[in-house]
Design a protein around this motif. Structure first.
Motif, PDB file in Angstrom:
ATOM      1  N   ALA A 158       5.280   1.380  -0.401  1.00  0.00           N
ATOM      2  CA  ALA A 158       5.697   0.231   0.583  1.00  0.00           C
ATOM      3  C   ALA A 158       4.227  -0.770   0.227  1.00  0.00           C
ATOM      4  O   ALA A 158       4.570  -2.277  -0.061  1.00  0.00           O
ATOM      5  CB  ALA A 158       5.752   0.341   1.793  1.00  0.00           C
ATOM      6  N   PHE A 188       4.286  -4.463  -1.381  1.00  0.00           N
ATOM      7  CA  PHE A 188       3.855  -5.295  -0.298  1.00  0.00           C
ATOM      8  C   PHE A 188       2.715  -6.310  -1.256  1.00  0.00           C
ATOM      9  O   PHE A 188       2.702  -7.403  -1.089  1.00  0.00           O
ATOM     10  CB  PHE A 188       3.583  -5.094   0.697  1.00  0.00           C
ATOM     11  CG  PHE A 188       3.224  -5.967   1.766  1.00  0.00           C
ATOM     12  CD1 PHE A 188       4.316  -6.911   2.102  1.00  0.00           C
ATOM     13  CD2 PHE A 188       2.091  -6.191   2.458  1.00  0.00           C
ATOM     14  CE1 PHE A 188       4.014  -7.973   3.078  1.00  0.00           C
ATOM     15  CE2 PHE A 188       1.878  -6.964   3.527  1.00  0.00           C
ATOM     16  CZ  PHE A 188       2.649  -7.901   3.732  1.00  0.00           C
ATOM     17  N   THR A 245      10.194  -3.421  -1.462  1.00  0.00           N
ATOM     18  CA  THR A 245       9.349  -3.483  -0.489  1.00  0.00           C
ATOM     19  C   THR A 245       9.840  -3.269   0.717  1.00  0.00           C
ATOM     20  O   THR A 245       9.493  -2.430   1.905  1.00  0.00           O
ATOM     21  CB  THR A 245       8.609  -5.024  -0.012  1.00  0.00           C
ATOM     22  OG1 THR A 245       7.959  -5.235  -1.589  1.00  0.00           O
ATOM     23  CG2 THR A 245       7.621  -4.962   0.829  1.00  0.00           C
ATOM     24  N   THR A 277       9.422   0.102   3.031  1.00  0.00           N
ATOM     25  CA  THR A 277       8.725  -0.205   4.486  1.00  0.00           C
ATOM     26  C   THR A 277       9.911   0.625   5.586  1.00  0.00           C
ATOM     27  O   THR A 277       9.575   1.276   6.388  1.00  0.00           O
ATOM     28  CB  THR A 277       8.699  -1.544   4.652  1.00  0.00           C
ATOM     29  OG1 THR A 277       7.813  -2.126   3.877  1.00  0.00           O
ATOM     30  CG2 THR A 277       8.107  -1.811   6.225  1.00  0.00           C
TER      31      THR A 277
END
Length: 143
Positions: free
Chosen positions: A2, A6, A121, A125
C-alpha cells in the motif's frame, strides 16, 4: 505494498508528469527495470501468501471473526495482484517495447497505468485495514 503504490500516486507519477515525454518514458522504463528483481518479487508475492497463511491459521485455531478479516485482506490483496497482471505489467511491457515516439508511448501508458495504480493503492490500503482488524480480534481472542 500500500505504501509503495501510494508513493507512486502522490509523488512519482505527479513528478514525472511535470517532465517532457522523453524524460517521462525513460524514467518509467528505468523504474520498471529496477523494480523487476527477486527481492521485490519475494515481497510482492510473499505478502499475499503470508496473508493467506495467517487467515488459514486463524480459521484452524477457531477464531472465525479474525479469519474472516484475514480472508478479506487476502481477497483485496489478490485484487491488487490481478490489476497488476492485467493492467500495469502489460503497460510496462508495452512501454519497454515502444519505439522512439515518446509522446505516443506516454499517451498510451500514463492515464491507464496511473488509474490501475490507484486501484492497487485502494485495494492494498483496505487489505491493510482488514489485517489490522484481524490482528485486533486475534489479540482479544488470545487475552
Amino acid at each position: 505494498m500500500a505504501g509503495l503504490y501510494f508513493a507512486f500516486d502522490i509523488s512519482v507519477m505527479p513528478g514525472l508528469a511535470r517532465g517532457d515525454d522523453h524524460t517521462y518514458v525513460t524514467a518509467m522504463r528505468n523504474i520498471n527495470e529496477a523494480i523487476d528483481n527477486g527481492l521485490f518479487g519475494l515481497l510482492f508475492l510473499g505478502a499475499f501468501l503470508a496473508t493467506g497463511v495467517a487467515a488459514t491459521q486463524q480459521q484452524r485455531r477457531g477464531r472465525p471473526d479474525a479469519a474472516r478479516w484475514g480472508w478479506l485482506a487476502f481477497a483485496l490483496y489478490g485484487l491488487s495482484l490481478i490489476v497488476t497482471a492485467i493492467v500495469n505489467i502489460p503497460l510496462n511491457n508495452q512501454l519497454a517495447r515502444a519505439g522512439a515516439d515518446a509522446t505516443a508511448a506516454r499517451t498510451r501508458f500514463g492515464g491507464r497505468w496511473t488509474t490501475g495504480n490507484a486501484v492497487r493503492t485502494l485495494a492494498c490500503t483496505a487489505a491493510l485495514a482488514a489485517l489490522g482488524r484481524a490482528l485486533t480480534l486475534h489479540g482479544r481472542a488470545s487475552a
